[in-house]
Design a protein around this motif. Structure first.
Motif, mmCIF file in Angstrom:
data_model
loop_
_atom_site.group_PDB
_atom_site.id
_atom_site.type_symbol
_atom_site.label_atom_id
_atom_site.label_comp_id
_atom_site.label_asym_id
_atom_site.label_seq_id
_atom_site.Cartn_x
_atom_site.Cartn_y
_atom_site.Cartn_z
ATOM 1 N N LYS A 157 -13.672 1.083 1.912
ATOM 2 C CA LYS A 157 -13.311 0.222 3.033
ATOM 3 C C LYS A 157 -11.851 -0.216 3.005
ATOM 4 C CE LYS A 157 -17.910 -1.720 3.917
ATOM 5 N NZ LYS A 157 -18.704 -2.968 4.036
ATOM 6 N N LEU A 158 -11.179 0.017 1.895
ATOM 7 C CA LEU A 158 -9.777 -0.384 1.804
ATOM 8 C C LEU A 158 -8.891 0.588 2.564
ATOM 9 C CD1 LEU A 158 -9.514 -1.374 -1.976
ATOM 10 C CD2 LEU A 158 -9.739 -2.889 -0.003
ATOM 11 N N LYS A 159 -7.909 0.055 3.259
ATOM 12 C CA LYS A 159 -6.930 0.875 3.966
ATOM 13 C C LYS A 159 -5.669 0.982 3.122
ATOM 14 C CE LYS A 159 -8.539 -0.347 8.601
ATOM 15 N NZ LYS A 159 -8.161 -0.910 9.921
ATOM 16 N N ILE A 160 -5.168 2.183 3.004
ATOM 17 C CA ILE A 160 -4.019 2.415 2.138
ATOM 18 C C ILE A 160 -2.809 1.633 2.609
ATOM 19 C CG2 ILE A 160 -3.342 4.473 3.420
ATOM 20 C CD1 ILE A 160 -2.986 3.864 -0.365
ATOM 21 N N SER A 161 -2.638 1.470 3.913
ATOM 22 C CA SER A 161 -1.477 0.733 4.424
ATOM 23 C C SER A 161 -1.534 -0.738 4.026
ATOM 24 C CB SER A 161 -1.407 0.857 5.949
ATOM 25 O OG SER A 161 -2.607 0.374 6.549
ATOM 26 N N ASP A 162 -2.753 -1.296 4.035
ATOM 27 C CA ASP A 162 -2.896 -2.709 3.684
ATOM 28 C C ASP A 162 -2.612 -2.953 2.209
ATOM 29 O OD1 ASP A 162 -3.594 -3.216 6.298
ATOM 30 O OD2 ASP A 162 -5.762 -3.132 5.916
ATOM 31 N N ILE A 163 -3.170 -2.130 1.354
ATOM 32 C CA ILE A 163 -2.975 -2.382 -0.081
ATOM 33 C C ILE A 163 -1.568 -1.987 -0.528
ATOM 34 C CG2 ILE A 163 -5.427 -2.165 -0.596
ATOM 35 C CD1 ILE A 163 -4.942 0.577 -1.695
#
Length: 474
Positions: free
Chosen positions: A276-282
């Motif tokens: 569920k994690l987005k690469i742009s956010d992390i």
């Protein structure tokens, strides 16, 4: 048929000594012969049923929650304490950089006064000179020195947080490792107990020529292999427990008789979803929180501030102050003012300025490289966590469950003699491999999830600790 088998075994045992006769009678009692032929596997050797770990019952089980472990880490870890002292040392440099230069006092006293023919004449007839000078730093050197010292202290703080990030990640991975590997050891203990009963029954069957020696050796080889694997796992757990003792530095944990039992929030562990994690956010989070990236930024600012300081150092400083001369001038008591200023004719601090300029360029390139490393670390860590989690979720409710259900049927089939010992041993080895590999997959999954936290520099996937009593002995 059963009576004939028993009679033949009794006749064969009449030519052996008394001790062997007792042992033969032990193995060939009518009740045990009947039990063997019906597929019941009794344990005849009391040593076979013993635990592979002779010290297992002597160890003190210490429950340790992850929240409590992290609290002890921040409180007791020696490397963190040393890093804190390093921060204090660099903050003391800020105080030192803001101090003014001490005034200098100059005294000139004549050794021999010619008019009075006296040595060290301190009277009005002798000559004495007093001079006081204060050095004034020009070009804003003090403010620039303070700025350099402040940036150095901030770099020390980021070094501390980077060390803490590594130690917390190591602590969590160690706890995950110990937890799942202890589950694997427990599985081995149960498997060894079942296999030891099988070997005992096979030895009994071999004595009455019911199976071949090759089959018995096959089972003993499997037993030896399981014992060796179990011991290898136990040694690795002992090594991790040693690392845990060093990390926590807690007196009550130092005894080798203590066996750690990490307490995990199983609900949280099962519900973690890296997908569920987005690469742009992390990536944005990593740019904001990664201590090594912050340190690289501070290092660039430090070199820029140092360049400004080196330019300021090219400006000469002024030494200024009063003087008094008694008997050494045309006047008996002479009062004057002195001033000293270096002329920047040859040394204009050119070398240090050029070195500082090159250092700025170096730090810029290092900062760009650190940004690339951060982005790459986050991408790889997230991809690894997603792959491990996907594999775990695909097989956690089917793969091992199917083997577990089939194992019951295989045991029942073996008891009823529907399958041979070798078929049962082959299945048992495959079953063992599937369970152990699933436990290792769980360890790798949590290690990969913690790798995401480490690469981001912040807890994007951290345990949701529930309030509980303080960790301690069971």
């Amino acid at each position: 048929m059963k009576t004939k088998v028993f009679a033949l075994l009794l006749i064969a045992s009449t030519n052996v000594d008394s001790s062997e006769t007792k042992e033969s009678q032990k193995f060939v009692s009518p009740k045990e012969v009947l039990a063997i032929e019906e597929g019941v596997l009794p344990t005849t050797d009391p040593k076979i049923g013993s635990s592979p770990d002779d010290n297992k019952d002597l160890q003190i089980k210490m429950r340790l929650e992850m929240a409590k472990a992290e609290e002890l880490l921040w409180k007791n870890n020696l490397l963190l304490l040393a890093a804190k002292y390093n921060i204090d040392a660099k903050k003391a440099g800020i105080e030192q950089a803001g101090l003014y230069a001490n005034p200098s006092i100059f005294i000139d006293q004549s050794i021999f006064a010619e008019p009075t023919r006296r040595f060290f004449d301190f009277t009005r007839a002798g000559q004495t000179v007093y001079q006081i000078q204060q050095l004034f730093l020009l070009g804003g050197k003090i403010d620039k020195r303070i700025r350099v010292a402040e940036l150095s202290a901030k770099m020390g703080e980021q070094e501390f947080y980077d060390l803490a990030r590594a130690l917390v990640s190591k602590l969590r991975r160690t706890l995950y490792f110990i937890h799942y590997y202890r589950e694997a050891i427990s599985f081995y203990d149960g498997s060894l107990e079942a296999l030891e009963k099988t070997v005992s029954s096979a030895e009994l069957a071999y004595k009455r020529r019911a199976i071949l020696q090759a089959e018995l050796l096959r089972l003993k080889a499997l037993l030896f292999f399981l014992r060796k694997e179990r011991e290898d796992l136990r040694i690795r757990v002992l090594e991790k427990e040693a690392d845990l003792r060093v990390l926590l530095n807690e007196d009550k944990f130092m005894s080798l008789d203590i066996a750690f039992e990490p307490v995990l929030n199983q609900e949280f562990v099962e519900n973690i979803e890296p997908g569920k994690l987005k690469i742009s956010d992390i990536l944005q989070t990593a740019r904001q929180f990664r201590p090594d990236l912050k340190k690289a930024v501070q290092a660039l600012r430090y070199e820029e501030a140092n360049l400004e300081l080196q330019h300021a150092n090219a400006i000469p400083d002024l030494a200024f102050g009063p003087m008094y001369n008694r008997g050494g001038t045309a006047f008996q008591n002479y009062w004057g003012v002195t001033a000293q200023l270096n002329i920047p004719l040859f040394d204009r601090n050119q070398g240090n300025i050029k070195a500082a300029e090159k250092s700025v360029l170096v730090r810029k390139q290092e900062l760009k490289n650190t940004i690339l490393e951060v982005e790459n670390d986050v991408n790889v860590a997230l991809a690894t966590a997603k792959a491990k989690d996907m594999l775990y979720r695909r097989f956690r409710n089917t793969y091992t469950k199917d083997y577990s259900d089939l194992a019951q049927d295989m045991i029942l089939s073996y008891e009823k003699r529907y399958i041979s010992i070798l078929e049962f041993a082959d299945f048992f080895e495959t079953y063992r491999s599937s369970i152990v590999e699933m436990l290792r997959l769980q360890t790798d999954r949590m290690d990969a999830i913690e790798g995401v936290n480490y690469s981001v520099g912040s807890g994007v996937l951290v345990p949701n600790y529930k309030p509980s009593t303080e960790s301690g002995r069971e």
